[in-house]
Design a protein around this motif. Structure first.
Motif, PDB file in Angstrom:
ATOM      1  N   SER A  40       0.824  -1.203   0.000  1.00  0.00           N
ATOM      2  CA  SER A  40       0.000   0.000   0.000  1.00  0.00           C
ATOM      3  C   SER A  40       0.862   1.259   0.000  1.00  0.00           C
ATOM      4  O   SER A  40       0.556   2.229  -0.697  1.00  0.00           O
ATOM      5  CB  SER A  40      -0.913  -0.015   1.226  1.00  0.00           C
ATOM      6  N   PHE A  41       1.954   1.243   0.758  1.00  0.00           N
ATOM      7  CA  PHE A  41       2.880   2.373   0.759  1.00  0.00           C
ATOM      8  C   PHE A  41       3.503   2.561  -0.627  1.00  0.00           C
ATOM      9  O   PHE A  41       3.653   3.688  -1.104  1.00  0.00           O
ATOM     10  CB  PHE A  41       3.986   2.160   1.798  1.00  0.00           C
ATOM     11  N   THR A  42       3.860   1.460  -1.266  1.00  0.00           N
ATOM     12  CA  THR A  42       4.455   1.531  -2.608  1.00  0.00           C
ATOM     13  C   THR A  42       3.483   2.153  -3.597  1.00  0.00           C
ATOM     14  O   THR A  42       3.842   3.034  -4.382  1.00  0.00           O
ATOM     15  CB  THR A  42       4.857   0.126  -3.083  1.00  0.00           C
ATOM     16  N   ALA A  43       2.229   1.699  -3.553  1.00  0.00           N
ATOM     17  CA  ALA A  43       1.210   2.230  -4.458  1.00  0.00           C
ATOM     18  C   ALA A  43       0.915   3.699  -4.159  1.00  0.00           C
ATOM     19  O   ALA A  43       0.660   4.494  -5.075  1.00  0.00           O
ATOM     20  CB  ALA A  43      -0.068   1.399  -4.348  1.00  0.00           C
ATOM     21  N   VAL A  59      -6.520   8.559 -10.384  1.00  0.00           N
ATOM     22  CA  VAL A  59      -5.782   8.200  -9.176  1.00  0.00           C
ATOM     23  C   VAL A  59      -6.000   6.745  -8.798  1.00  0.00           C
ATOM     24  O   VAL A  59      -5.046   6.020  -8.493  1.00  0.00           O
ATOM     25  CB  VAL A  59      -6.194   9.126  -8.004  1.00  0.00           C
ATOM     26  N   SER A  60      -7.245   6.301  -8.810  1.00  0.00           N
ATOM     27  CA  SER A  60      -7.559   4.929  -8.393  1.00  0.00           C
ATOM     28  C   SER A  60      -6.935   3.903  -9.332  1.00  0.00           C
ATOM     29  O   SER A  60      -6.429   2.868  -8.890  1.00  0.00           O
ATOM     30  CB  SER A  60      -9.073   4.720  -8.324  1.00  0.00           C
ATOM     31  N   ARG A  61      -6.935   4.197 -10.621  1.00  0.00           N
ATOM     32  CA  ARG A  61      -6.361   3.259 -11.589  1.00  0.00           C
ATOM     33  C   ARG A  61      -4.862   3.107 -11.396  1.00  0.00           C
ATOM     34  O   ARG A  61      -4.339   1.985 -11.365  1.00  0.00           O
ATOM     35  CB  ARG A  61      -6.623   3.740 -13.024  1.00  0.00           C
ATOM     36  N   ASP A  62      -4.158   4.215 -11.219  1.00  0.00           N
ATOM     37  CA  ASP A  62      -2.710   4.161 -11.009  1.00  0.00           C
ATOM     38  C   ASP A  62      -2.365   3.449  -9.701  1.00  0.00           C
ATOM     39  O   ASP A  62      -1.399   2.688  -9.634  1.00  0.00           O
ATOM     40  CB  ASP A  62      -2.111   5.569 -11.012  1.00  0.00           C
ATOM     41  N   PHE A  63      -3.159   3.706  -8.678  1.00  0.00           N
ATOM     42  CA  PHE A  63      -2.921   3.060  -7.386  1.00  0.00           C
ATOM     43  C   PHE A  63      -3.053   1.546  -7.518  1.00  0.00           C
ATOM     44  O   PHE A  63      -2.160   0.801  -7.066  1.00  0.00           O
ATOM     45  CB  PHE A  63      -3.918   3.585  -6.345  1.00  0.00           C
ATOM     46  N   TRP A  64      -4.132   1.084  -8.123  1.00  0.00           N
ATOM     47  CA  TRP A  64      -4.347  -0.367  -8.226  1.00  0.00           C
ATOM     48  C   TRP A  64      -3.344  -1.021  -9.171  1.00  0.00           C
ATOM     49  O   TRP A  64      -2.933  -2.168  -8.938  1.00  0.00           O
ATOM     50  CB  TRP A  64      -5.766  -0.664  -8.693  1.00  0.00           C
ATOM     51  N   ASN A  65      -2.953  -0.326 -10.226  1.00  0.00           N
ATOM     52  CA  ASN A  65      -1.943  -0.885 -11.133  1.00  0.00           C
ATOM     53  C   ASN A  65      -0.632  -1.127 -10.398  1.00  0.00           C
ATOM     54  O   ASN A  65       0.005  -2.178 -10.551  1.00  0.00           O
ATOM     55  CB  ASN A  65      -1.703   0.068 -12.306  1.00  0.00           C
TER      56      ASN A  65
END
Length: 229
Positions: A40-43, A59-65
């Protein structure tokens, strides 16, 4: 001036604030299983650095990727960091209860060094593709080479920790947007630092990707304007 125009400064500001809050919520939700905290920290840092550099569209797409692509290595890295942290915590505790002055100084110095290196580990993992051993080596090098920024990292963590411990409002603010805001602030210098360690090919790829993202964002805005008309 249309209130809901995507280029309206008020609407644009509101959209950015909403993105920060969404990023913060995603980070906290992914920390709930505990074993995914490192991922989670990495994302979080991956997305924050893209937001600061202007490369993000969703934002959500980049986080989950990032969460999915870095899950395995981030988990292993997190286990190593946790184990090392436990060992240092036990050593520090024993040195204080034994009242050994040299031991106290030694372990406190190790604790500070450990925190300095870890402050680069997950942002580096979010930015570079390398082995776990190389990741820690790079983090050690950057912690020493970029001492002013290392001090900034540690200072932010220390002050936020103190204020959060003393003030309920700060703790609530951290739950709403605090972690994302800190990551975004640190990304201002992480992007600057990391570019110094990127190869020519990586820089060119990053620039190409940035251009493609900006074109996609521009196309998205034009489509939204057409829909409103």
């Amino acid at each position: 001036m249309k209130v809901f125009d995507i280029e309206n400064p008020v609407w644009s500001t509101f959209s950015k604030i909403l993105d920060i809050m969404i990023l913060n919520v995603l980070f906290l939700l992914c920390c709930v299983p505990v074993v995914t905290i490192s991922t989670s920290f990495t994302a979080l840092y991956f997305t924050a650095m893209r937001v600061v550099s202007g490369n993000v569209t969703y934002v959500s797409r980049d986080f989950w990727n990032s969460f999915k692509s870095n899950f395995k290595q981030a988990f292993v890295t997190g286990v190593i960091v946790f184990d090392a942290g436990v060992i240092l915590a036990v050593g520090t505790y024993l040195s204080f209860i034994s009242n050994a002055y040299v031991g106290k100084v030694f372990f406190v110095a190790l604790d500070v060094l450990f925190a300095a290196v870890v402050s680069y580990v997950f942002p580096s993992l979010a930015k570079f593709e390398c082995s776990t051993g190389k990741l820690f080596y790079n983090s050690v090098v950057m912690a020493f080479v970029h001492i002013p920024f290392t001090i900034l990292n540690l200072g932010i963590f220390f002050l936020v920790g103190i204020f959060a411990y003393m003030n309920l409002a700060v703790r609530l603010l951290m739950l709403v947007c605090g972690f994302a805001v800190i990551a975004l602030l640190q990304s201002l210098w992480f992007n600057y630092i990391f570019e110094k360690y990127m190869t020519k090919e990586e820089l060119e790829l990053n620039q190409t990707f940035r251009t493609e993202e900006k074109m996609a964002a521009r196309e998205k805005k034009e489509n939204e304007k057409k829909i409103r008309r």
